[in-house]
Design a protein around this motif. Structure first.
Motif, PDB file in Angstrom:
ATOM      1  N   PRO A  41     -15.007  54.922  64.235  1.00  0.00           N
ATOM      2  CA  PRO A  41     -16.480  54.992  64.301  1.00  0.00           C
ATOM      3  C   PRO A  41     -17.206  53.649  64.183  1.00  0.00           C
ATOM      4  O   PRO A  41     -18.354  53.544  64.630  1.00  0.00           O
ATOM      5  CB  PRO A  41     -16.858  55.913  63.127  1.00  0.00           C
ATOM      6  CG  PRO A  41     -15.612  56.207  62.389  1.00  0.00           C
ATOM      7  CD  PRO A  41     -14.442  55.777  63.183  1.00  0.00           C
ATOM      8  N   ASP A  42     -16.555  52.625  63.618  1.00  0.00           N
ATOM      9  CA  ASP A  42     -17.211  51.315  63.535  1.00  0.00           C
ATOM     10  C   ASP A  42     -17.099  50.534  64.851  1.00  0.00           C
ATOM     11  O   ASP A  42     -17.507  49.373  64.926  1.00  0.00           O
ATOM     12  CB  ASP A  42     -16.649  50.491  62.362  1.00  0.00           C
ATOM     13  CG  ASP A  42     -15.137  50.409  62.360  1.00  0.00           C
ATOM     14  OD1 ASP A  42     -14.479  51.382  62.772  1.00  0.00           O
ATOM     15  OD2 ASP A  42     -14.596  49.358  61.954  1.00  0.00           O
ATOM     16  N   HIS A  43     -16.552  51.176  65.889  1.00  0.00           N
ATOM     17  CA  HIS A  43     -16.411  50.509  67.199  1.00  0.00           C
ATOM     18  C   HIS A  43     -17.060  51.295  68.345  1.00  0.00           C
ATOM     19  O   HIS A  43     -17.459  50.707  69.344  1.00  0.00           O
ATOM     20  CB  HIS A  43     -14.924  50.261  67.505  1.00  0.00           C
ATOM     21  CG  HIS A  43     -14.290  49.376  66.485  1.00  0.00           C
ATOM     22  ND1 HIS A  43     -14.163  48.021  66.646  1.00  0.00           N
ATOM     23  CD2 HIS A  43     -13.815  49.648  65.237  1.00  0.00           C
ATOM     24  CE1 HIS A  43     -13.622  47.494  65.552  1.00  0.00           C
ATOM     25  NE2 HIS A  43     -13.404  48.461  64.680  1.00  0.00           N
ATOM     26  N   ILE A  44     -17.146  52.621  68.164  1.00  0.00           N
ATOM     27  CA  ILE A  44     -17.670  53.432  69.283  1.00  0.00           C
ATOM     28  C   ILE A  44     -19.051  54.024  69.009  1.00  0.00           C
ATOM     29  O   ILE A  44     -19.537  54.873  69.755  1.00  0.00           O
ATOM     30  CB  ILE A  44     -16.725  54.590  69.682  1.00  0.00           C
ATOM     31  CG1 ILE A  44     -16.488  55.548  68.492  1.00  0.00           C
ATOM     32  CG2 ILE A  44     -15.410  54.069  70.203  1.00  0.00           C
ATOM     33  CD1 ILE A  44     -16.004  56.902  68.950  1.00  0.00           C
ATOM     34  N   GLY A  47     -10.139  43.017  68.263  1.00  0.00           N
ATOM     35  CA  GLY A  47     -10.335  44.413  67.867  1.00  0.00           C
ATOM     36  C   GLY A  47      -9.744  44.562  66.472  1.00  0.00           C
ATOM     37  O   GLY A  47      -9.817  43.631  65.655  1.00  0.00           O
ATOM     38  N   ASP A  48      -9.093  45.695  66.207  1.00  0.00           N
ATOM     39  CA  ASP A  48      -8.475  45.913  64.893  1.00  0.00           C
ATOM     40  C   ASP A  48      -6.947  45.818  64.958  1.00  0.00           C
ATOM     41  O   ASP A  48      -6.248  46.431  64.155  1.00  0.00           O
ATOM     42  CB  ASP A  48      -8.886  47.271  64.309  1.00  0.00           C
ATOM     43  CG  ASP A  48     -10.330  47.270  63.815  1.00  0.00           C
ATOM     44  OD1 ASP A  48     -11.045  46.278  64.057  1.00  0.00           O
ATOM     45  OD2 ASP A  48     -10.737  48.276  63.190  1.00  0.00           O
ATOM     46  N   ALA A  49      -6.426  45.032  65.928  1.00  0.00           N
ATOM     47  CA  ALA A  49      -4.984  44.767  65.943  1.00  0.00           C
ATOM     48  C   ALA A  49      -4.600  44.073  64.645  1.00  0.00           C
ATOM     49  O   ALA A  49      -3.455  44.150  64.183  1.00  0.00           O
ATOM     50  CB  ALA A  49      -4.612  43.901  67.139  1.00  0.00           C
ATOM     51  N   ASN A  88     -12.168  40.411  64.347  1.00  0.00           N
ATOM     52  CA  ASN A  88     -13.457  41.112  64.254  1.00  0.00           C
ATOM     53  C   ASN A  88     -13.939  41.335  62.822  1.00  0.00           C
ATOM     54  O   ASN A  88     -15.092  41.068  62.498  1.00  0.00           O
ATOM     55  CB  ASN A  88     -13.346  42.458  64.996  1.00  0.00           C
ATOM     56  CG  ASN A  88     -14.680  43.199  65.080  1.00  0.00           C
ATOM     57  OD1 ASN A  88     -15.702  42.741  64.578  1.00  0.00           O
ATOM     58  ND2 ASN A  88     -14.670  44.344  65.702  1.00  0.00           N
ATOM     59  N   HIS A  89     -13.054  41.855  61.951  1.00  0.00           N
ATOM     60  CA  HIS A  89     -13.514  42.258  60.617  1.00  0.00           C
ATOM     61  C   HIS A  89     -13.404  41.144  59.579  1.00  0.00           C
ATOM     62  O   HIS A  89     -13.687  41.389  58.403  1.00  0.00           O
ATOM     63  CB  HIS A  89     -12.738  43.491  60.153  1.00  0.00           C
ATOM     64  CG  HIS A  89     -13.122  44.756  60.883  1.00  0.00           C
ATOM     65  ND1 HIS A  89     -14.426  45.177  61.007  1.00  0.00           N
ATOM     66  CD2 HIS A  89     -12.365  45.699  61.514  1.00  0.00           C
ATOM     67  CE1 HIS A  89     -14.449  46.334  61.676  1.00  0.00           C
ATOM     68  NE2 HIS A  89     -13.221  46.653  62.010  1.00  0.00           N
ATOM     69  N   ASP A  90     -12.957  39.954  59.978  1.00  0.00           N
ATOM     70  CA  ASP A  90     -12.807  38.853  59.009  1.00  0.00           C
ATOM     71  C   ASP A  90     -14.163  38.201  58.762  1.00  0.00           C
ATOM     72  O   ASP A  90     -14.637  37.386  59.551  1.00  0.00           O
ATOM     73  CB  ASP A  90     -11.796  37.826  59.544  1.00  0.00           C
ATOM     74  CG  ASP A  90     -11.448  36.793  58.476  1.00  0.00           C
ATOM     75  OD1 ASP A  90     -12.380  36.279  57.818  1.00  0.00           O
ATOM     76  OD2 ASP A  90     -10.248  36.507  58.306  1.00  0.00           O
TER      77      ASP A  90
END
Ligand SMILES: [Zn+2]
Length: 269
Positions: free
Chosen positions: A125-128, A207-209, A252-254
């Motif tokens: 949900p934090d991407h779409i 992304g979240d890889a 992305n999330h860093d």
């Protein structure tokens, strides 16, 4: 003879155009939400147990000679209506967004209908959250992600949304400047993005890889993950891409890394 001369003149005219007239020429980093968690070991099982963490959540707006392209859509703009944020992941996270994606696009003079293509790294949900802000925009998504059943076995996307289903990497505009990389594992059809900018050079958007740098350095796989072996193979693929392309890796999330990036309306070219 005459035709050959004309053809040569056309080739000469095009080859003398500045680099900005072809390929990708701008990348904007947009604020697409933020999260705080009381226990970062959710992403690094057994490590940093009970240590809190703040995470960024970005979207990236890219300009190509053929049109605008959006990478990830962040938390739903509706979350901005709750300034204290909302609870996520069964209470493990506090998610908020202080500015909408719509307002940031508006400030740049870009209308949703101007965005020709979009891709999401995956369907969390934090991407779409804002895919349907762009009902006309062609969505590039891996078939494995598109067909992955959602909650209550529901589809993850509106069936009427225009879509291009991918099975592997995809050079979006056919000129090598924007290449979707298949990096499954975090979810069945997770993907990352290679961007080639004329001045900044190559950037890989994860992304979240991977979620933050210490997990990248130590190849740690989060608890909430679809397939660990695939995730490790995808990290290796990204490492090889970064090395081959001499690319920057933007995680992305860093939040620590995000804090030193230029945010829209500034841009990378
Ligand atoms: Zn995420």
């Amino acid at each position: 003879m005459r035709l050959t001369l004309v053809a040569a003149a056309i080739v000469a005219a095009f080859s003398s155009l500045p680099a900005s007239a072809a390929g990708v020429d701008k990348l904007y980093v947009l604020y697409c939400g933020e999260a705080s968690a009381t226990d970062q070991s959710r992403w690094s099982p057994g490590v940093n147990v009970g240590v809190p963490i703040e995470l960024s959540d970005n979207c990236y707006l890219i300009h190509h000679a053929q049109g605008w392209f959006l990478w990830d859509t962040g938390l739903a703009d509706a979350v901005a209506a709750t300034p204290e944020g909302v609870s996520g992941a069964n209470g493990a996270l506090r998610l908020k967004r202080t500015k909408t994606l719509a307002a940031q696009l508006d400030a740049l003079g870009v209308k949703p209908a101007d965005i020709k293509g979009m891709a999401i790294s995956h369907t969390h949900p934090d991407h779409i959250g804002n895919v349907e802000l762009f009902p006309q925009t062609m969505l590039y998504v891996q078939k494995a992600e598109y067909e992955w059943p959602g909650a209550d076995n529901k589809p993850r996307f509106k069936p009427e949304h225009p879509v291009t289903l991918l099975e592997g990497d995809r050079d979006v505009f056919g000129d090598g400047t924007l290449v979707i990389l298949s990096t499954p594992g975090h979810t069945p059809g997770h993907q990352s993005l290679l961007v080639r900018l004329p001045r900044t050079g190559e950037i890989v958007l994860t992304g979240d890889a991977v979620h933050f740098k210490s997990n990248w350095d130590n190849r740690r796989v989060p608890a909430n993950n679809f397939n660990k072996e695939q995730t490790l193979a995808s990290m290796q693929k990204l490492a090889e891409t970064v090395s081959r392309e001499e690319a920057q890796l933007w995680i992305n999330h860093d939040k620590e890394q995000r804090d030193i990036l230029k945010m829209a309306p500034e841009f990378y070219d």
